[in-house]
Design an enzyme around this catalytic site. Structure first.
Site, PDB file in Angstrom:
ATOM      1  CB  VAL A 127      -9.837   8.321  -0.093  1.00 30.93           C
ATOM      2  CG1 VAL A 127     -10.529   8.385   0.890  1.00 30.93           C
ATOM      3  CG2 VAL A 127     -10.142   7.351  -1.436  1.00 30.93           C
TER       4      VAL A 127
ATOM      5  CG  ASN B 172      -0.923   1.308   1.676  1.00 30.12           C
ATOM      6  OD1 ASN B 172      -2.328   1.723   1.084  1.00 30.12           O
ATOM      7  ND2 ASN B 172      -0.868   1.705   2.637  1.00 30.12           N
TER       8      ASN B 172
ATOM      9  CB  THR C 296      -5.618  10.520   2.448  1.00 28.61           C
ATOM     10  OG1 THR C 296      -5.537   9.959   1.723  1.00 28.61           O
ATOM     11  CG2 THR C 296      -6.777   8.336   3.171  1.00 28.61           C
TER      12      THR C 296
ATOM     13  CE1 TYR D 261       0.313   7.766  -6.726  1.00 26.27           C
ATOM     14  CE2 TYR D 261      -1.711   8.574  -7.745  1.00 26.27           C
ATOM     15  CZ  TYR D 261      -1.588   8.013  -6.426  1.00 26.27           C
ATOM     16  OH  TYR D 261      -2.290   7.371  -5.761  1.00 26.27           O
TER      17      TYR D 261
HETATM   18  P1  NAI Z   1      -1.041   8.619   3.346  1.00 28.23           P
HETATM   19  O1  NAI Z   1      -0.290   9.148   2.250  1.00 28.23           O
HETATM   20  O2  NAI Z   1      -2.193   9.089   3.597  1.00 28.23           O
HETATM   21  O3  NAI Z   1      -0.247   6.661   3.942  1.00 28.23           O
HETATM   22  C1  NAI Z   1       1.309   6.643   2.958  1.00 28.23           C
HETATM   23  C2  NAI Z   1       1.754   5.944   4.109  1.00 28.23           C
HETATM   24  O4  NAI Z   1       2.905   5.471   3.755  1.00 28.23           O
HETATM   25  C3  NAI Z   1       2.211   6.773   5.152  1.00 28.23           C
HETATM   26  O5  NAI Z   1       1.784   5.784   6.414  1.00 28.23           O
HETATM   27  C4  NAI Z   1       3.684   6.595   4.436  1.00 28.23           C
HETATM   28  O6  NAI Z   1       4.787   6.956   5.550  1.00 28.23           O
HETATM   29  C5  NAI Z   1       3.952   5.637   4.728  1.00 28.23           C
HETATM   30  N1  NAI Z   1       5.375   5.759   3.331  1.00 28.23           N
HETATM   31  C6  NAI Z   1       5.469   6.698   2.448  1.00 28.23           C
HETATM   32  N2  NAI Z   1       6.919   6.354   1.976  1.00 28.23           N
HETATM   33  C7  NAI Z   1       7.404   4.589   2.457  1.00 28.23           C
HETATM   34  C8  NAI Z   1       8.482   4.337   1.991  1.00 28.23           C
HETATM   35  N3  NAI Z   1       8.879   4.588   1.205  1.00 28.23           N
HETATM   36  N4  NAI Z   1       8.315   3.172   3.092  1.00 28.23           N
HETATM   37  C9  NAI Z   1       7.809   2.683   3.743  1.00 28.23           C
HETATM   38  N5  NAI Z   1       6.049   3.743   4.057  1.00 28.23           N
HETATM   39  C10 NAI Z   1       5.879   4.639   3.456  1.00 28.23           C
HETATM   40  O7  NAI Z   1      -1.712   8.165   1.772  1.00 28.23           O
HETATM   41  P2  NAI Z   1      -3.000   7.285   1.282  1.00 28.23           P
HETATM   42  O8  NAI Z   1      -3.672   8.399   0.580  1.00 28.23           O
HETATM   43  O9  NAI Z   1      -3.269   6.395   3.182  1.00 28.23           O
HETATM   44  O10 NAI Z   1      -2.705   6.002   0.481  1.00 28.23           O
HETATM   45  C11 NAI Z   1      -2.105   4.923   0.152  1.00 28.23           C
HETATM   46  C12 NAI Z   1      -2.131   4.096  -0.638  1.00 28.23           C
HETATM   47  O11 NAI Z   1      -2.876   4.339  -2.128  1.00 28.23           O
HETATM   48  C13 NAI Z   1      -0.695   5.133  -1.816  1.00 28.23           C
HETATM   49  O12 NAI Z   1      -0.150   4.167  -2.427  1.00 28.23           O
HETATM   50  C14 NAI Z   1      -1.475   6.015  -2.802  1.00 28.23           C
HETATM   51  O13 NAI Z   1      -1.006   5.998  -3.620  1.00 28.23           O
HETATM   52  C15 NAI Z   1      -2.560   4.761  -3.360  1.00 28.23           C
HETATM   53  N6  NAI Z   1      -3.469   5.872  -3.681  1.00 28.23           N
HETATM   54  C16 NAI Z   1      -4.879   6.850  -2.562  1.00 28.23           C
HETATM   55  C17 NAI Z   1      -5.388   7.528  -3.089  1.00 28.23           C
HETATM   56  C18 NAI Z   1      -6.107   8.723  -2.168  1.00 28.23           C
HETATM   57  O14 NAI Z   1      -7.238   9.356  -3.025  1.00 28.23           O
HETATM   58  N7  NAI Z   1      -5.453   8.683  -0.864  1.00 28.23           N
HETATM   59  C19 NAI Z   1      -6.418   8.075  -4.495  1.00 28.23           C
HETATM   60  C20 NAI Z   1      -5.860   6.604  -4.662  1.00 28.23           C
HETATM   61  C21 NAI Z   1      -4.600   5.713  -4.746  1.00 28.23           C
END
Ligand code: NAI
Length: 268
Positions: free
Chosen positions: A197, A93, A199, A162
């Protein structure tokens, strides 16, 4: 989520300290799995693991983890196997998004997104398959769920690189499923395409595209997304978490190599 039972299952969720990953970790635990949260953020990640223990019973854990670092993956799968006594669900994720116009994006920004989203997910698949295949540390087969994005299926301004990284996650998923099947690893590999979402990442994206002048305001950007979404709303963390629980579950036993849109229809 009623009905789906993950009792006895053992899961590792990267990027589980906040946002979608935190919601996925909680939903997996609520369905009966034990979960190791892996994240760069130590305090927040450990707090999520503690919350899982208090809400769903002891046996969960946290491992400090950087998905871009191969040594960190070696450590994470060993730690998860030690804490859980096995591993049969991996949710790749962790991801980052840096909004920029193609005329302005820097090589450093491009590399950072390629590193976390492509290199990180590829290493995750590598270590997930190696750990779960019959001769692996856990050796019990299982399911890998990668988190792509609706951005892999549409063109939205400001997020070109992205979007490209998330298209790569989609392709990685298909080939991983094929190799796993051909080589008898017993691991299903699927991905989901979440819609927007709110977030930290999702809300940040709406602000950033407005700041770039692509929309009049963050609200206008959100309105544009909703306007393109037949379901008429943004995504919620639980929408994504429930889809991950389904793909991990026995109910998805004949499903591998797919990208499941969880986007209210935006990407159709
Ligand atoms: P977020 O930014 O709120 O959380 C991401 C988490 O990943 C954070 O806890 C961060 O510390 C961790 N992280 C970042 N780089 C890291 C690394 N090198 N190693 C380990 N952990 C790492 O993001 P969110 O919204 O929760 O997104 C989660 C996933 O869902 C991502 O892959 C994002 O691309 C994908 N996504 C999110 C969407 C959205 O609208 N929020 C829509 C579509 C996909």
């Amino acid at each position: 989520m009623g009905g789906l039972d993950l009792s006895g299952r053992k899961a590792l969720v990267t990027g589980g300290a906040q946002g979608l990953g935190e919601g996925m970790a909680k939903a997996l635990a609520a369905a009966g799995a034990k979960v190791v949260v892996a994240d760069l953020q130590k305090d927040a990640g450990a707090a999520v693991a503690d919350a899982l223990d208090s809400e769903y019973g002891a046996g969960n854990g946290f491992v400090a983890h950087d998905v871009t670092d191969e040594g960190s993956w070696e450590n994470a799968v060993v730690a998860a196997n030690d804490v859980l006594g096995g591993l049969d669900i991996l949710v790749n994720n962790a991801g980052i998004e840096i909004t920029s116009l193609l005329t302005e994006v820097t090589a450093d920004q491009i590399r950072r997104m390629l590193d976390v989203n492509i290199l990180g997910t590829t290493l995750g698949i590598k270590y997930g398959l190696r750990t779960m295949r019959p001769d692996g540390l856990a050796g019990q087969g299982g399911a890998i769920i990668n988190i792509a994005s609706v951005a892999a299926t549409i063109a939205f301004p400001g997020i070109a690189v992205y979007s490209a990284t998330k298209s790569a996650v989609d392709r990685l998923t298909r080939v991983a499923a094929m190799e796993s099947g051909k080589l008898g690893y017993g691991v299903r590999v699927n991905c989901i395409y979440p819609g927007l979402v709110p977030t930290a990442m999702g809300a940040g994206l709406a602000n950033d595209v407005a700041e770039l002048g692509l929309f009049g305001s963050p609200e206008e950007a959100v309105g544009a997304v909703i306007g393109l979404t037949p379901a008429g709303r943004l995504g919620e963390v639980s929408d994504m978490a429930d889809a991950v629980v389904f793909l991990a579950s026995n109910e998805a036993r004949f499903i591998t190599g797919i990208g499941l849109p969880v986007d209210g229809g935006m990407g159709m």
